[in-house]
Write a protein that holds these residues in place. Structure first.
Motif, PDB file in Angstrom:
ATOM      1  N   HIS A 169       0.863  -1.184   0.000  1.00  0.00           N
ATOM      2  CA  HIS A 169       0.000   0.000   0.000  1.00  0.00           C
ATOM      3  C   HIS A 169       0.902   1.238   0.000  1.00  0.00           C
ATOM      4  O   HIS A 169       1.541   1.525   0.990  1.00  0.00           O
ATOM      5  CB  HIS A 169      -0.887  -0.071   1.246  1.00  0.00           C
ATOM      6  CG  HIS A 169      -1.611   1.177   1.596  1.00  0.00           C
ATOM      7  ND1 HIS A 169      -2.245   1.960   0.671  1.00  0.00           N
ATOM      8  CD2 HIS A 169      -1.820   1.771   2.797  1.00  0.00           C
ATOM      9  CE1 HIS A 169      -2.798   2.988   1.289  1.00  0.00           C
ATOM     10  NE2 HIS A 169      -2.547   2.889   2.573  1.00  0.00           N
ATOM     11  N   ASP A 170       0.966   1.921  -1.137  1.00  0.00           N
ATOM     12  CA  ASP A 170       1.890   3.048  -1.251  1.00  0.00           C
ATOM     13  C   ASP A 170       1.184   4.389  -1.423  1.00  0.00           C
ATOM     14  O   ASP A 170       1.752   5.336  -1.931  1.00  0.00           O
ATOM     15  CB  ASP A 170       2.880   2.814  -2.391  1.00  0.00           C
ATOM     16  CG  ASP A 170       2.196   2.683  -3.742  1.00  0.00           C
ATOM     17  OD1 ASP A 170       0.948   2.737  -3.805  1.00  0.00           O
ATOM     18  OD2 ASP A 170       2.907   2.532  -4.751  1.00  0.00           O
ATOM     19  N   THR A 171      -0.063   4.467  -0.996  1.00  0.00           N
ATOM     20  CA  THR A 171      -0.816   5.715  -1.153  1.00  0.00           C
ATOM     21  C   THR A 171      -1.172   6.313   0.201  1.00  0.00           C
ATOM     22  O   THR A 171      -2.192   6.969   0.349  1.00  0.00           O
ATOM     23  CB  THR A 171      -2.104   5.474  -1.967  1.00  0.00           C
ATOM     24  OG1 THR A 171      -2.906   4.508  -1.282  1.00  0.00           O
ATOM     25  CG2 THR A 171      -1.795   4.992  -3.369  1.00  0.00           C
ATOM     26  N   GLU A 172      -0.322   6.094   1.188  1.00  0.00           N
ATOM     27  CA  GLU A 172      -0.582   6.576   2.539  1.00  0.00           C
ATOM     28  C   GLU A 172       0.348   7.745   2.858  1.00  0.00           C
ATOM     29  O   GLU A 172       1.556   7.650   2.680  1.00  0.00           O
ATOM     30  CB  GLU A 172      -0.340   5.433   3.527  1.00  0.00           C
ATOM     31  CG  GLU A 172      -0.647   5.779   4.953  1.00  0.00           C
ATOM     32  CD  GLU A 172      -0.547   4.562   5.852  1.00  0.00           C
ATOM     33  OE1 GLU A 172      -1.442   3.692   5.764  1.00  0.00           O
ATOM     34  OE2 GLU A 172       0.424   4.469   6.606  1.00  0.00           O
ATOM     35  N   THR A 173      -0.243   8.840   3.340  1.00  0.00           N
ATOM     36  CA  THR A 173       0.513  10.023   3.732  1.00  0.00           C
ATOM     37  C   THR A 173       0.198  10.321   5.189  1.00  0.00           C
ATOM     38  O   THR A 173      -0.950  10.217   5.610  1.00  0.00           O
ATOM     39  CB  THR A 173       0.124  11.230   2.846  1.00  0.00           C
ATOM     40  OG1 THR A 173       0.269  10.853   1.470  1.00  0.00           O
ATOM     41  CG2 THR A 173       1.017  12.422   3.131  1.00  0.00           C
ATOM     42  N   HIS A 174       1.220  10.686   5.958  1.00  0.00           N
ATOM     43  CA  HIS A 174       1.048  10.938   7.388  1.00  0.00           C
ATOM     44  C   HIS A 174       0.988  12.431   7.695  1.00  0.00           C
ATOM     45  O   HIS A 174       1.707  13.222   7.088  1.00  0.00           O
ATOM     46  CB  HIS A 174       2.193  10.297   8.186  1.00  0.00           C
ATOM     47  CG  HIS A 174       2.251   8.826   8.016  1.00  0.00           C
ATOM     48  ND1 HIS A 174       3.401   8.111   8.076  1.00  0.00           N
ATOM     49  CD2 HIS A 174       1.273   7.916   7.784  1.00  0.00           C
ATOM     50  CE1 HIS A 174       3.141   6.834   7.888  1.00  0.00           C
ATOM     51  NE2 HIS A 174       1.855   6.699   7.699  1.00  0.00           N
ATOM     52  N   PHE A 175       0.142  12.778   8.654  1.00  0.00           N
ATOM     53  CA  PHE A 175      -0.052  14.159   9.087  1.00  0.00           C
ATOM     54  C   PHE A 175      -0.114  14.200  10.605  1.00  0.00           C
ATOM     55  O   PHE A 175      -0.385  13.189  11.247  1.00  0.00           O
ATOM     56  CB  PHE A 175      -1.366  14.715   8.512  1.00  0.00           C
ATOM     57  CG  PHE A 175      -1.383  14.763   7.014  1.00  0.00           C
ATOM     58  CD1 PHE A 175      -0.946  15.893   6.335  1.00  0.00           C
ATOM     59  CD2 PHE A 175      -1.829  13.674   6.281  1.00  0.00           C
ATOM     60  CE1 PHE A 175      -0.942  15.935   4.951  1.00  0.00           C
ATOM     61  CE2 PHE A 175      -1.830  13.704   4.894  1.00  0.00           C
ATOM     62  CZ  PHE A 175      -1.383  14.840   4.233  1.00  0.00           C
ATOM     63  N   THR A 176       0.088  15.387  11.166  1.00  0.00           N
ATOM     64  CA  THR A 176      -0.047  15.531  12.610  1.00  0.00           C
ATOM     65  C   THR A 176      -1.385  16.164  12.982  1.00  0.00           C
ATOM     66  O   THR A 176      -1.810  16.075  14.124  1.00  0.00           O
ATOM     67  CB  THR A 176       1.104  16.380  13.202  1.00  0.00           C
ATOM     68  OG1 THR A 176       1.151  17.620  12.512  1.00  0.00           O
ATOM     69  CG2 THR A 176       2.429  15.653  13.083  1.00  0.00           C
ATOM     70  N   GLU A 177      -2.069  16.796  12.014  1.00  0.00           N
ATOM     71  CA  GLU A 177      -3.350  17.462  12.278  1.00  0.00           C
ATOM     72  C   GLU A 177      -4.419  16.969  11.302  1.00  0.00           C
ATOM     73  O   GLU A 177      -4.160  16.815  10.111  1.00  0.00           O
ATOM     74  CB  GLU A 177      -3.212  18.980  12.150  1.00  0.00           C
ATOM     75  CG  GLU A 177      -2.250  19.607  13.143  1.00  0.00           C
ATOM     76  CD  GLU A 177      -2.666  19.409  14.597  1.00  0.00           C
ATOM     77  OE1 GLU A 177      -3.887  19.377  14.867  1.00  0.00           O
ATOM     78  OE2 GLU A 177      -1.775  19.275  15.454  1.00  0.00           O
ATOM     79  N   LYS A 178      -5.632  16.786  11.809  1.00  0.00           N
ATOM     80  CA  LYS A 178      -6.738  16.298  10.986  1.00  0.00           C
ATOM     81  C   LYS A 178      -7.081  17.276   9.856  1.00  0.00           C
ATOM     82  O   LYS A 178      -7.351  16.849   8.733  1.00  0.00           O
ATOM     83  CB  LYS A 178      -7.970  16.044  11.857  1.00  0.00           C
ATOM     84  CG  LYS A 178      -9.125  15.451  11.081  1.00  0.00           C
ATOM     85  CD  LYS A 178     -10.311  15.144  11.953  1.00  0.00           C
ATOM     86  CE  LYS A 178     -11.465  14.617  11.116  1.00  0.00           C
ATOM     87  NZ  LYS A 178     -12.653  14.363  11.919  1.00  0.00           N
ATOM     88  N   ASP A 179      -7.087  18.582  10.138  1.00  0.00           N
ATOM     89  CA  ASP A 179      -7.420  19.568   9.099  1.00  0.00           C
ATOM     90  C   ASP A 179      -6.470  19.480   7.913  1.00  0.00           C
ATOM     91  O   ASP A 179      -6.893  19.573   6.759  1.00  0.00           O
ATOM     92  CB  ASP A 179      -7.414  20.988   9.670  1.00  0.00           C
ATOM     93  CG  ASP A 179      -8.566  21.227  10.632  1.00  0.00           C
ATOM     94  OD1 ASP A 179      -9.547  20.449  10.616  1.00  0.00           O
ATOM     95  OD2 ASP A 179      -8.491  22.202  11.408  1.00  0.00           O
ATOM     96  N   GLU A 180      -5.188  19.301   8.199  1.00  0.00           N
ATOM     97  CA  GLU A 180      -4.188  19.141   7.136  1.00  0.00           C
ATOM     98  C   GLU A 180      -4.504  17.920   6.283  1.00  0.00           C
ATOM     99  O   GLU A 180      -4.430  17.969   5.052  1.00  0.00           O
ATOM    100  CB  GLU A 180      -2.800  18.879   7.737  1.00  0.00           C
ATOM    101  CG  GLU A 180      -2.024  20.038   8.232  1.00  0.00           C
ATOM    102  CD  GLU A 180      -0.664  19.546   8.722  1.00  0.00           C
ATOM    103  OE1 GLU A 180       0.337  19.842   8.045  1.00  0.00           O
ATOM    104  OE2 GLU A 180      -0.630  18.861   9.772  1.00  0.00           O
TER     105      GLU A 180
END
Length: 125
Positions: free
Chosen positions: A103-114
């Protein structure tokens, strides 16, 4: 333990919130709820926002089930996944899980709005 929501109908964004005490059984239940949303809104392709801000680490049996969950999501038509994660340990687990699930379509964020803004800008392929 988990929550499944329709975050944005126009952009076909489904939300999942995982908590630290997640069990394999809860993942199966979440899959059923996601499947119901897909059918109800006739989504053949969709984005997923995953809120894992409260998760530090998953148990091994849950980690294994997350791999199967990601594979299932891709078969169901998931286009992009945006994961809100705070713990570095959880982030490392996610990277390993994504690799195991191809699965290579995952991006990580620290905030839900982002994360939501990111998904809204992505066209469903």
């Amino acid at each position: 333990m988990y929550e499944v929501t329709l975050e944005d109908k126009e952009h076909a964004i489904i939300g999942v919130k995982w908590e630290s005490h997640l069990t394999p059984e809860a993942i199966h239940q979440a899959n059923e709820e996601i499947d119901e949303l897909l059918k109800k809104h006739e989504f053949t392709r969709f984005h997923l926002i995953v809120n894992m801000r409260d998760v530090v680490v998953f148990k091994p049996e849950t980690q294994k089930e997350i791999v199967a969950h990601q594979e299932w999501l891709m078969r169901k038509g998931m286009d992009q996944a945006a994961v809100v994660v705070k713990s570095n340990v959880a982030r490392l687990q996610l990277k390993r899980t994504a690799k195991e699930a191809s699965h290579d379509t995952e991006t990580h964020f620290t905030e839900k709005d982002e994360a939501l803004d990111f998904l809204k800008q992505k066209n469903i392929g």
